[in-house]
Motif scaffolding. Structure first.
Motif, PDB file in Angstrom:
ATOM      1  N   ASP A  11      22.426  13.291   8.487  1.00  0.00           N
ATOM      2  CA  ASP A  11      22.138  13.033   7.277  1.00  0.00           C
ATOM      3  C   ASP A  11      23.457  12.694   6.584  1.00  0.00           C
ATOM      4  O   ASP A  11      23.718  12.013   5.653  1.00  0.00           O
ATOM      5  N   TYR A  12      24.578  13.632   6.955  1.00  0.00           N
ATOM      6  CA  TYR A  12      25.975  13.338   6.603  1.00  0.00           C
ATOM      7  C   TYR A  12      26.427  11.950   6.766  1.00  0.00           C
ATOM      8  O   TYR A  12      27.027  11.534   5.922  1.00  0.00           O
ATOM      9  N   SER A  13      26.170  11.366   7.920  1.00  0.00           N
ATOM     10  CA  SER A  13      26.537  10.095   8.321  1.00  0.00           C
ATOM     11  C   SER A  13      25.834   8.954   7.454  1.00  0.00           C
ATOM     12  O   SER A  13      26.610   8.073   6.916  1.00  0.00           O
ATOM     13  N   VAL A  70      27.757   9.185   3.739  1.00  0.00           N
ATOM     14  CA  VAL A  70      28.921   8.841   3.811  1.00  0.00           C
ATOM     15  C   VAL A  70      29.222   7.512   4.522  1.00  0.00           C
ATOM     16  O   VAL A  70      30.432   7.095   4.503  1.00  0.00           O
ATOM     17  N   GLY A  71      28.540   6.956   5.192  1.00  0.00           N
ATOM     18  CA  GLY A  71      28.508   5.900   6.047  1.00  0.00           C
ATOM     19  C   GLY A  71      29.144   4.512   5.524  1.00  0.00           C
ATOM     20  O   GLY A  71      29.989   3.943   6.230  1.00  0.00           O
ATOM     21  N   ASP A  72      28.768   4.427   4.311  1.00  0.00           N
ATOM     22  CA  ASP A  72      29.291   3.136   3.435  1.00  0.00           C
ATOM     23  C   ASP A  72      30.843   3.389   3.376  1.00  0.00           C
ATOM     24  O   ASP A  72      31.731   2.287   3.438  1.00  0.00           O
ATOM     25  N   VAL A  73      31.049   4.583   2.859  1.00  0.00           N
ATOM     26  CA  VAL A  73      32.508   4.760   2.436  1.00  0.00           C
ATOM     27  C   VAL A  73      33.331   4.868   3.811  1.00  0.00           C
ATOM     28  O   VAL A  73      34.421   4.340   3.772  1.00  0.00           O
ATOM     29  N   ALA A  89      26.347   7.387  -0.958  1.00  0.00           N
ATOM     30  CA  ALA A  89      27.564   7.139  -1.402  1.00  0.00           C
ATOM     31  C   ALA A  89      28.076   5.796  -1.204  1.00  0.00           C
ATOM     32  O   ALA A  89      28.004   5.466  -0.012  1.00  0.00           O
ATOM     33  N   GLU A  90      28.366   5.001  -2.061  1.00  0.00           N
ATOM     34  CA  GLU A  90      28.611   3.504  -2.016  1.00  0.00           C
ATOM     35  C   GLU A  90      30.038   3.321  -2.397  1.00  0.00           C
ATOM     36  O   GLU A  90      30.452   3.764  -3.272  1.00  0.00           O
ATOM     37  N   GLU A 107      29.751  16.965  -3.714  1.00  0.00           N
ATOM     38  CA  GLU A 107      28.731  16.010  -3.746  1.00  0.00           C
ATOM     39  C   GLU A 107      27.654  16.419  -2.413  1.00  0.00           C
ATOM     40  O   GLU A 107      26.501  16.112  -3.041  1.00  0.00           O
ATOM     41  N   MET A 108      28.094  16.923  -1.578  1.00  0.00           N
ATOM     42  CA  MET A 108      27.089  17.330  -0.393  1.00  0.00           C
ATOM     43  C   MET A 108      27.588  18.524   0.286  1.00  0.00           C
ATOM     44  O   MET A 108      28.887  18.806   0.505  1.00  0.00           O
ATOM     45  N   LEU A 109      26.568  19.329   0.213  1.00  0.00           N
ATOM     46  CA  LEU A 109      26.769  20.637   0.847  1.00  0.00           C
ATOM     47  C   LEU A 109      26.613  20.464   2.284  1.00  0.00           C
ATOM     48  O   LEU A 109      25.820  19.862   2.851  1.00  0.00           O
TER      49      LEU A 109
END
Length: 471
Positions: A82-84, A87-90, A165-166, A401-403
């Motif tokens: 879920d984290y990947s 933030v994958g795009d960044v 996040a983009e 942004e994300m816990l």
């Protein structure tokens, strides 16, 4: 205990273990390049011996770093999907550049350097180790740029439809003010580790093998490493001071947690040692330096440092109900251990230099024991520094942004995470034994004999000569 707890432990253990190899690889690559440059300019066999000697230790450590680093990539998809996804795009851009450019440059030229001793012209061979060192440092920068996004998100927007996040401004990610100061701070810490290893190994041979033909080379290595440690110690303090001020600006809770400061103070004191309740909320005894925390956090001895209670109330209003306070004993003591172990390495380097003043040869067993502890001290300082950096950001995995609890893979069970955690731990323990045995074996062996080697003829095309592994 649930899958989230074990996933956090697994990532923490594997990350800290991997980071034991990273600073030594970064720092030692440059020091070996400097030693080879000295040989190239002077043709002094002493520098050639030291280049090959410490180059061998560098290669052992580099190999272990590559092996342990691969696991880091797997974990993003295994336990933190879920984290990947968020933030994958960044993260894709800096990590892709790190792999395709920096690591490719590093690994390719390390190969040329290993096999090029009897094949490449001296200048080309020297350039290969410098290219590898530059690649190693570039690799560190792109990885730190990605990590700095977790500390201070910039250059992005949140897509409301996908919840991701983009990336909108890649230069902003690369010039994140957290990355710009974390990079030189990490480099300084890396040279602290590498210089300590060079000093420790050289000192051992100076004291244990007094009067040998290579004593001069070991004495030089000991002084060279000690000066590197001292310069790196000064750089760590300078960059750390700037980093502390930026940290207070972007993550004020982390600075408050580093001191266990529950109430806002102006001016704020820094406690060298505190005895109190486990969570730090009640103080029994403390040794404090007045005004220091205010200066570290704001640059003003009378500056205001916000306390944990006020920041918790602010974040609860801004982000919703919940606890936004990290584990205070961890942040408090990891911050102090980071400073203490780093300063101890610098103090030992001063003692080593003092012991060799005016041509003296050190002989003290206590100095030898202290010298042998040198490489461990900055490694501990680096490790505690990363523990503080990552634990002080909690409960956020991407600040604001994300816990962390929202980034774990929801489809991975507790049993599955425990299985992978156990497997990785056993593998890493085995690798640790191999690493230590190899380093000790080749460190004790001493510098190689290069008297029968011939310098490379820059004008002769030796195309028929087979590749030779120089170590």
């Amino acid at each position: 205990m649930d899958a989230l707890d074990v996933a956090r432990w697994q990532f923490g253990v594997t990350t800290v273990y991997h980071f034991l190899f990273v600073p030594l690889t970064i720092g030692l690559s440059v020091l070996v390049a400097i030693l080879q440059t000295m040989w190239h300019r002077t043709s002094n066999e002493r520098y050639l011996k030291l280049t090959k000697f410490y180059g061998k230790l560098f290669l052992i450590n580099f190999a272990m770093g590559v092996v342990t680093g691969i696991v880091q990539e797997f974990q993003f998809g295994m336990n933190w999907s879920d984290y990947s996804r968020f933030v994958g795009d960044v993260f894709g851009a800096p990590l892709a550049i790190e792999a395709l450019v920096a690591f490719f440059l590093e690994s390719t030229f390390i190969g040329l350097w290993i096999f090029g001793w009897d094949r490449l012209p001296k200048r080309a061979h020297l350039a290969s180790i410098w290219a590898a060192a530059i690649g190693t440092n570039l690799s560190a920068y792109f990885i730190l740029a990605a990590n700095s996004f977790m500390q201070n998100p910039v250059g992005y927007r949140i897509n409301a439809d996908t919840g991701r996040a983009e990336l909108t401004d890649f230069p902003a990610v690369l010039t994140n003010k957290v990355a710009l100061i974390t990079f030189p701070h990490t480099l300084a810490g890396s040279f602290l580790v590498a210089g300590s290893l060079v000093t420790a190994v050289g000192l051992w041979h100076v004291i244990r093998n007094r009067g040998s033909a290579d004593t001069g080379a070991y004495r030089f290595a000991t002084k060279f490493g000690s000066w590197v440690v001292l310069v790196a110690s000064a750089a760590v303090l300078f960059t750390g001071d700037i980093q502390g001020k930026i940290m207070t600006d972007v993550q004020p809770m982390k600075m408050a947690a580093a001191e266990g400061l529950y109430t806002t103070e102006s001016p704020a004191s820094f406690s060298v040692l505190t005895v109190g309740s486990l969570d730090g909320s009640r103080e029994v005894f403390a040794i404090k330096i007045p005004y220091l925390l205010s200066y570290l956090g704001t640059g003003d001895p009378n500056g205001t440092v916000h306390g944990i209670n006020d920041l918790q109330a602010q974040y609860a209003t801004q982000y919703g109900a919940g606890s936004y306070t990290p584990i205070i004993p961890v942040t408090y003591w990891s911050f102090r251990f980071m400073i203490a172990f780093g300063m101890a390495a610098g103090a030992i380097a001063l003692l080593v230099l003092w012991s060799q003043r005016k041509g003296r040869t050190p002989s003290s067993k206590w100095l030898l024991r202290a010298g042998l502890a040198m490489p461990v001290l900055p490694l501990l300082a680096n490790s505690f520094g990363w523990i503080f950096t990552e634990m002080g950001r909690q409960p956020w995995i991407v600040f604001g942004e994300m816990l962390t609890r929202n980034g774990v893979s929801r489809s991975v069970s507790l049993a599955e995470v425990l299985t992978s955690f156990t497997a990785f731990t056993l593998i890493y323990a085995t690798l640790a034994v191999i690493e230590v045995k190899l380093l000790l074996r080749y460190a004790k062996a001493g510098v190689p004999d290069v008297s029968e080697e011939h310098p490379i003829d820059d004008t002769h095309d030796d195309a028929e000569r087979p590749l030779a592994f120089a170590y």
